[in-house]
Design an enzyme around this catalytic site. Structure first.
Site, PDB file in Angstrom:
ATOM      1  CG  HIS A 249       2.964  31.803   7.865  1.00  0.00           C
ATOM      2  ND1 HIS A 249       3.788  31.354   8.873  1.00  0.00           N
ATOM      3  CD2 HIS A 249       1.800  31.116   8.012  1.00  0.00           C
ATOM      4  CE1 HIS A 249       3.149  30.420   9.587  1.00  0.00           C
ATOM      5  NE2 HIS A 249       1.948  30.260   9.075  1.00  0.00           N
TER       6      HIS A 249
ATOM      7  CG  PHE B  45       9.309  32.471  12.795  1.00  0.00           C
ATOM      8  CD1 PHE B  45       8.671  33.657  13.033  1.00  0.00           C
ATOM      9  CD2 PHE B  45       9.537  32.081  11.485  1.00  0.00           C
ATOM     10  CE1 PHE B  45       8.252  34.460  11.980  1.00  0.00           C
ATOM     11  CE2 PHE B  45       9.113  32.871  10.435  1.00  0.00           C
ATOM     12  CZ  PHE B  45       8.474  34.062  10.687  1.00  0.00           C
ATOM     13  NE  ARG B  46       6.970  28.979  16.053  1.00  0.00           N
ATOM     14  CZ  ARG B  46       5.926  29.701  16.433  1.00  0.00           C
ATOM     15  NH1 ARG B  46       5.622  29.789  17.695  1.00  0.00           N
ATOM     16  NH2 ARG B  46       5.181  30.307  15.546  1.00  0.00           N
TER      17      ARG B  46
ATOM     18  CB  CYS C 125      -3.228  48.852  -0.222  1.00  0.00           C
ATOM     19  SG  CYS C 125      -4.327  50.160   0.367  1.00  0.00           S
TER      20      CYS C 125
ATOM     21  CB  CYS D  95      -7.742  49.615  -2.250  1.00  0.00           C
ATOM     22  SG  CYS D  95      -6.061  49.601  -2.896  1.00  0.00           S
TER      23      CYS D  95
ATOM     24  CB  SER E 168       8.153  21.292  15.004  1.00  0.00           C
ATOM     25  OG  SER E 168       7.764  22.646  15.023  1.00  0.00           O
TER      26      SER E 168
HETATM   27 ZN   LIG Z   1      -4.936  51.145  -1.652  1.00  0.00          ZN
END
Ligand SMILES: [Zn+2]
Length: 262
Positions: free
Chosen positions: A127, A44-45, A135, A138, A201
């Site tokens: 994550h 990511f970094r 959704c 709901c 890290s």
């Molecule tokens: Zn829903």
């Protein structure tokens, strides 16, 4: 081909890590982006970070709520690359340690699903994951393909059950982590006497508090990582190296130790 750091970490450290794992009563692993870089999934970094080509502010929850279809289209493009990725020796070594009965669970910061693909069974994804959409009204969870089919038609993905907005079931910037996964992770930490931190890290909270909990209750912290790592003072065994090189070496030694005890 390689940047140069191919030297094997000291044999002593590998054996120390293996011995501690082999004798653990309840060991867990915490994995970060470093275990997946050898599968072609950039950190990511890092310099080629996941969000470098796409402005990261578009992956905030606020931006998503205002422009859901645009973010879904960006995500769909990214999803194809993630979906095609295959596990590397780091994932397989961790799956092996689980099948040997050494690792009870893997807690991961990764969304790529490669631990599952490698055969790990008890995986907690802090994550979220790329397999699903959720959704926002709901809470229904559906296969990602359902949502992507709507994106392909140029439609904003909506829940079939209630018409609510569907979101990729990964954490966007500005969103809290899934409470149930976080709770499970900390419950596991509370009962663990060894934690193997791999490819993280330890700069991201609350994941970095998981080894802190294990350490606080007298456990051992083993870390395998390239480059910088936070919380050095709580790490008992630090092995600097690539996870896809080091983890198979540790797993091999654990197997030797376990077969010797049998
Ligand atoms: Zn829903």
């Amino acid at each position: 081909m390689d940047a140069g750091n191919t030297s094997m970490p000291e044999d002593d450290l590998l054996w120390a890590a293996a011995r501690r794992l082999a004798s653990a009563r309840h060991a867990i692993a915490l994995t970060g982006a470093g275990v997946s870089t050898a599968s072609g999934i950039p950190d990511f970094r890092g310099r080629d970070g996941l969000w470098r080509k796409i402005p990261s502010w578009k992956f905030t929850i606020d931006y998503f709520l205002e422009h859901p279809l645009e973010v879904w289209e960006l995500y769909a493009a990214r999803y194809k690359a993630l979906k095609g990725a295959e596990p590397n020796p780091a994932h397989y070594a961790l799956a092996r340690l689980e099948s040997l009965g050494v690792l009870k669970a893997i807690i991961t910061q990764n969304i790529d699903g490669l631990h599952w693909k490698a055969g790990s069974r008890n995986v907690i994804e802090l994550h979220g994951n790329i397999r699903e959409a959720v959704c926002l009204s709901c809470g229904a969870v559906v296969p990602i393909e359902e949502a992507l089919a709507m994106v392909e038609k140029g439609e904003t993905p909506r829940c079939r059950r209630c018409g609510g907005l569907l979101k990729p079931n990964v954490i966007l910037f500005g969103e809290p982590l899934p409470a149930d996964a976080v709770q499970k992770a900390f419950m596991l930490a509370e009962r663990s006497d060894v934690i193997l931190v791999a490819g993280s890290s330890l700069y991201v909270s609350p994941a970095n508090q998981i080894p802190v909990v294990v350490k606080a209750r007298g456990g051992t912290v083993i870390a395998v990582n390239m480059g910088e790592i936070a919380y050095r003072d709580i790490i008992d065994i630090l092995i600097e190296g690539r996870t896809e090189t080091v983890l198979p070496e540790i797993a091999r030694r654990v197997e030797i130790l376990l077969s010797g005890n049998a």
